[in-house]
Design an enzyme around this catalytic site. Structure first.
Site, PDB file in Angstrom:
ATOM      1  N   CYS A   2      72.199  46.030  72.431  1.00  0.00           N
ATOM      2  CA  CYS A   2      72.121  46.583  73.780  1.00  0.00           C
ATOM      3  C   CYS A   2      73.053  45.744  74.637  1.00  0.00           C
ATOM      4  CB  CYS A   2      70.698  46.452  74.319  1.00  0.00           C
ATOM      5  SG  CYS A   2      69.479  47.224  73.288  1.00  0.00           S
ATOM      6  N   ARG A  27      77.952  48.928  73.125  1.00  0.00           N
ATOM      7  CA  ARG A  27      76.876  48.217  72.409  1.00  0.00           C
ATOM      8  C   ARG A  27      75.641  49.091  72.241  1.00  0.00           C
ATOM      9  NH1 ARG A  27      77.651  42.685  72.459  1.00  0.00           N
ATOM     10  NH2 ARG A  27      75.424  42.311  72.261  1.00  0.00           N
ATOM     11  N   TRP A  79      70.340  50.501  72.892  1.00  0.00           N
ATOM     12  CA  TRP A  79      70.330  51.131  71.576  1.00  0.00           C
ATOM     13  C   TRP A  79      68.897  50.953  71.086  1.00  0.00           C
ATOM     14  CZ3 TRP A  79      69.195  50.027  66.485  1.00  0.00           C
ATOM     15  CH2 TRP A  79      69.614  50.965  65.559  1.00  0.00           C
ATOM     16  N   ASN A 103      67.971  42.278  74.952  1.00  0.00           N
ATOM     17  CA  ASN A 103      68.700  42.714  73.754  1.00  0.00           C
ATOM     18  C   ASN A 103      68.143  41.913  72.589  1.00  0.00           C
ATOM     19  OD1 ASN A 103      70.520  43.627  71.850  1.00  0.00           O
ATOM     20  ND2 ASN A 103      72.046  42.075  72.357  1.00  0.00           N
ATOM     21  N   GLY A 104      67.639  42.610  71.575  1.00  0.00           N
ATOM     22  CA  GLY A 104      67.120  41.926  70.391  1.00  0.00           C
ATOM     23  C   GLY A 104      65.825  42.582  69.938  1.00  0.00           C
ATOM     24  N   GLU A 483      85.970  53.316  52.695  1.00  0.00           N
ATOM     25  CA  GLU A 483      86.270  53.259  54.128  1.00  0.00           C
ATOM     26  C   GLU A 483      86.561  54.647  54.672  1.00  0.00           C
ATOM     27  OE1 GLU A 483      85.771  51.289  56.336  1.00  0.00           O
ATOM     28  OE2 GLU A 483      87.075  51.844  57.992  1.00  0.00           O
ATOM     29  N   LYS A 487      84.346  56.281  57.679  1.00  0.00           N
ATOM     30  CA  LYS A 487      84.964  56.760  58.925  1.00  0.00           C
ATOM     31  C   LYS A 487      84.582  58.202  59.182  1.00  0.00           C
ATOM     32  CE  LYS A 487      86.049  53.677  60.702  1.00  0.00           C
ATOM     33  NZ  LYS A 487      85.541  52.627  59.929  1.00  0.00           N
ATOM     34  N   GLU A 490      80.731  58.674  59.995  1.00  0.00           N
ATOM     35  CA  GLU A 490      80.170  58.045  61.205  1.00  0.00           C
ATOM     36  C   GLU A 490      80.690  58.672  62.496  1.00  0.00           C
ATOM     37  OE1 GLU A 490      80.977  53.934  62.112  1.00  0.00           O
ATOM     38  OE2 GLU A 490      82.882  54.000  61.081  1.00  0.00           O
ATOM     39  N   HIS A 506      81.219  60.128  35.461  1.00  0.00           N
ATOM     40  CA  HIS A 506      79.862  59.640  35.141  1.00  0.00           C
ATOM     41  C   HIS A 506      78.825  60.199  36.116  1.00  0.00           C
ATOM     42  CE1 HIS A 506      81.657  56.929  32.240  1.00  0.00           C
ATOM     43  NE2 HIS A 506      82.545  56.611  33.163  1.00  0.00           N
ATOM     44  N   LYS A 606      78.323  49.460  68.544  1.00  0.00           N
ATOM     45  CA  LYS A 606      79.479  48.723  68.037  1.00  0.00           C
ATOM     46  C   LYS A 606      79.063  47.415  67.378  1.00  0.00           C
ATOM     47  CE  LYS A 606      83.818  47.859  67.441  1.00  0.00           C
ATOM     48  NZ  LYS A 606      84.516  48.634  66.394  1.00  0.00           N
TER      49      LYS A 606
HETATM   50  C1  AGP Z   1      82.575  50.495  61.126  1.00  0.00           C
HETATM   51  O1  AGP Z   1      83.343  51.626  61.494  1.00  0.00           O
HETATM   52  C2  AGP Z   1      81.189  50.523  61.709  1.00  0.00           C
HETATM   53  N1  AGP Z   1      81.203  50.646  63.086  1.00  0.00           N
HETATM   54  C3  AGP Z   1      80.306  49.432  61.174  1.00  0.00           C
HETATM   55  O2  AGP Z   1      80.186  49.665  59.782  1.00  0.00           O
HETATM   56  C4  AGP Z   1      80.768  47.964  61.362  1.00  0.00           C
HETATM   57  O3  AGP Z   1      81.896  47.694  60.554  1.00  0.00           O
HETATM   58  C5  AGP Z   1      79.616  47.051  60.908  1.00  0.00           C
HETATM   59  O4  AGP Z   1      78.523  47.294  61.753  1.00  0.00           O
HETATM   60  C6  AGP Z   1      79.974  45.567  60.937  1.00  0.00           C
HETATM   61  O5  AGP Z   1      80.249  45.149  62.249  1.00  0.00           O
HETATM   62  P1  AGP Z   1      80.972  43.722  62.461  1.00  0.00           P
HETATM   63  O6  AGP Z   1      82.308  43.823  61.819  1.00  0.00           O
HETATM   64  O7  AGP Z   1      81.028  43.540  63.940  1.00  0.00           O
HETATM   65  O8  AGP Z   1      80.110  42.689  61.767  1.00  0.00           O
END
Ligand code: AGP
Length: 611
Positions: A2, A27, A79, A103-104, A483, A487, A490, A506, A606
């Site tokens: 958050c 965040r 969040w 936050n937490g 990756e 992408k 998400e 497999h 993020k």
């Molecule tokens: C990546 O596109 C995502 N947003 C997510 O997987 C991110 O890489 C992951 O949460 C790790 O975050 P960080 O690199 O800040 O540790």
């Protein structure tokens, strides 16, 4: 995950809180709220709140209808962890004289809530945060002064918190504390600020104090009194941070993610320059890691950062003959891994605050391992706890989907592979210089690959109709397949899976039909022939192949692909950097076609600072 802001100011605070919250929205954005010390006509003051479900703009609309007239206040963008994302669970939460944002995650909130309820306190939310407000209020009711009541409460909490607290009757005071979640103090002129990070206080000051684990603070207009976890008054250094507002603008781009994809050549160039000597074309990795003596590297990370670590494993083992294990941090930290002090742990993290990665890092440090972090936020908790910081220099990454940080992290991994190989004698001077030159050319090739955007846009319209998408690759491209899938899912919400192409037969090949786009990542490297065979296997079953290769591979690609995308040819050392752009652009344009919220996808944030 958050965002928190607090202002002990002299100007109207509502607009300033909103400005800061907009910088913190990356965040988390399930709900938002502000609170302020409002003066009554009779001279009495009280604390008022305004809260709204959804993004900051909903809160802005509420404030337009029902202004908050105050010069001292706090704000929060959420969040959701405990309690659905609705108004009653939105922060600030309040109890008696206390109003606060958090936050937490408070891990012992249930037992504390039961104790408070047994003492007759009623709750209006499902949040763990509200429990903290009640605890402080209960301590105040015993006659304790604010700071002591606050400290007594902090001592009862288990879990992670960053807090900003207002107390009715204390008009010139904001209390703050951090444990497991970041919090900074911003020094103004006759004003003080509290925020989740330097970006939060950036509109008001560039003088920032990064609080340490367990610190708590009392702010008034002219001072900040900081105390450590033991309650001792401490002084923390004031850092002047670059006002990175220019990095926070989208410029001519529609989304931060689009801008950040296009920023990659520059971000990688700045990063690479910090790890090589461009004059001698030799690796020049900062820090005192003796790769010659190192027995093993353990990489811990989450999400895209984990995938960057997997790329690093391929390259470091191949070039330096140095064992590298890469593990998802949330699994690693709970499985009692067999670790040895002669190893190096490398945390990979854009934010430097990811809770699982931080915990895994701390676990390794407790086992006596030397520690390093590859990180974008250079003042983050991880950066402050390791022996060696390996920064990436791509600037703040705002889009929740990581792009420029990923290629910058991979750039660091490549530089480490070269440095380790030279230190261990698996390459000589000439090869080191050749590889460093290859790395220095990568930004130009990335820029060329970004030039494929129009071709990628054409493909996106079709992929946007898919229900499932498969990404396949071999070697480091198997990591890029992960990756590409991450992408896409998400930001476009289309289910996608990344697989090692050799694994297809497999099981996953059962998924292949004429409705499933299959993205095959195949630069013309030592794996190419095998990848080409995999392409034939899926096409024989009606698979719609999007073949992403390079100017060499296109000469040898089997016929029949639905689409062939031709990236610039590159040395295998940097092909993951070059092939990243096409998969990032594909995910981006599919999301745009689908009208998804590219920079702030649903359910995400993020920085995942909760477990
Ligand atoms: C990546 O596109 C995502 N947003 C997510 O997987 C991110 O890489 C992951 O949460 C790790 O975050 P960080 O690199 O800040 O540790």
């Amino acid at each position: 995950m958050c965002g928190i802001i607090g202002i002990v100011g002299k100007q109207p605070v509502a607009d300033r809180l909103i400005e800061s919250l907009k910088r913190l929205e990356y965040r988390g954005y399930d709900s938002a709220g502000v609170a302020g010390v409002v003066g009554g006509s009779n001279g009495e003051t009280r604390v008022e709140r305004r809260r709204a479900k959804g993004k900051i703009k909903a809160l802005e609309a509420l404030l337009a209808e029902d202004p908050l007239v105050a010069s001292v206040g706090i704000g929060h963008t959420r969040w959701a962890t405990h309690g659905a994302p609705n108004v009653q669970n939105a922060h600030p939460q309040t109890a008696g004289r206390v109003t606060l944002v958090h936050n937490g995650i408070i891990e012992n909130f249930a037992e504390l809530k039961a104790e408070l309820a047994a003492a007759g306190r009623a709750f209006s939310s499902d949040t763990d945060t509200e429990v903290i407000a009640h605890l402080i209020d209960a301590e105040l009711a015993t006659g304790l002064p604010p700071l002591e009541a606050f400290k007594a409460t902090l001592d009862r909490l288990t879990g992670a918190y960053a807090l900003a607290v207002l107390i009715e009757g204390e008009d010139n005071l904001i209390l703050g504390a951090r444990r497991g979640s970041p919090l900074v103090v911003g020094e103004g002129q006759g004003e003080m600020f509290l925020g989740s990070d330097a970006l939060a206080v950036g509109p008001f000051t560039n003088r920032v104090i990064y609080l340490d684990e367990g610190d708590y603070v009392a702010l008034d207009h002219d001072s900040h009194r900081i105390f450590d976890a033991s309650g001792a008054a401490v002084t923390r250094p004031v850092r002047v941070v670059p006002t990175s507002s220019v990095m926070l603008e989208k410029g001519n781009y529609r989304h931060f993610m689009e801008k950040e994809i296009h920023d990659q050549p520059e971000g990688c160039q700045r990063t690479i320059a910090a790890y090589v000597d461009t004059l001698t074309s030799k690796a020049a990795v900062p820090g005192d890691i003796d790769f010659a003596k190192l027995e093993r590297i353990q990489i811990v990370a989450c999400g895209t950062s984990y995938i960057a670590g997997v790329v690093g494993k391929y390259l470091i083992e191949q070039l330096a003959d140095l064992p590298v294990d890469v593990e998802i941090a949330s699994e690693f930290r709970y499985r009692t891994p067999a670790l040895r002090p002669g190893s190096l742990v490398i945390a990979m993290s854009q934010s430097g605050e990811t809770a699982d990665t931080l915990a895994a890092l701390r676990y390794c440090k407790a086992k006596g391992m030397k520690s390093a972090v590859v990180v974008n936020a250079q003042e983050s908790t991880m950066a402050r706890e390791v022996d060696v910081v390996w920064p990436i220099h791509c600037g703040p990454e705002i889009g929740v989907a990581s792009t420029k940080a990923f290629t910058a992290q991979v750039s660091v991994m490549i530089a480490l592979a070269i440095a380790a190989a030279k230190a261990r004698g698996t390459i000589g001077d000439a090869e080191e210089q050749r590889l460093v030159k290859v790395l220095l050319e990568a930004p130009r090739l990335i820029a060329e690959a970004i030039g494929l955007e129009d071709a990628i846009k054409e493909i996106a319209a079709d992929v946007a109709k898919a229900r499932d998408v498969l990404y396949l690759g071999r070697g480091p491209m198997s990591a890029l397949a992960l990756e590409g899938a991450l992408k896409l899912k998400e930001i476009s919400y289309i289910h996608a899976e990344g697989y090692a192409a050799g694994e297809l037969k497999h099981g996953p090949i059962a998924l292949v039909d004429d409705q499933t786009p299959i993205v095959i990542l195949a630069p013309h490297d030592s794996y190419f022939e095998k990848s080409a065979s995999n392409m034939s296997e899926v096409m024989a079953r009606g698979g719609q192949v999007i073949f992403i290769t390079d100017t060499e591979g296109v000469k040898h690609a089997p016929a029949g692909a639905k689409v062939v995308v031709t990236a610039p040819a590159s040395d295998p050392l940097v092909s993951t950097l070059v092939m990243s752009a096409p998969i990032q652009l594909l995910a981006y344009h599919v999301a745009v076609v689908k009208g998804a919220d590219v920079d702030q996808p649903r359910n995400l944030a993020k920085s995942v600072t909760v477990e």
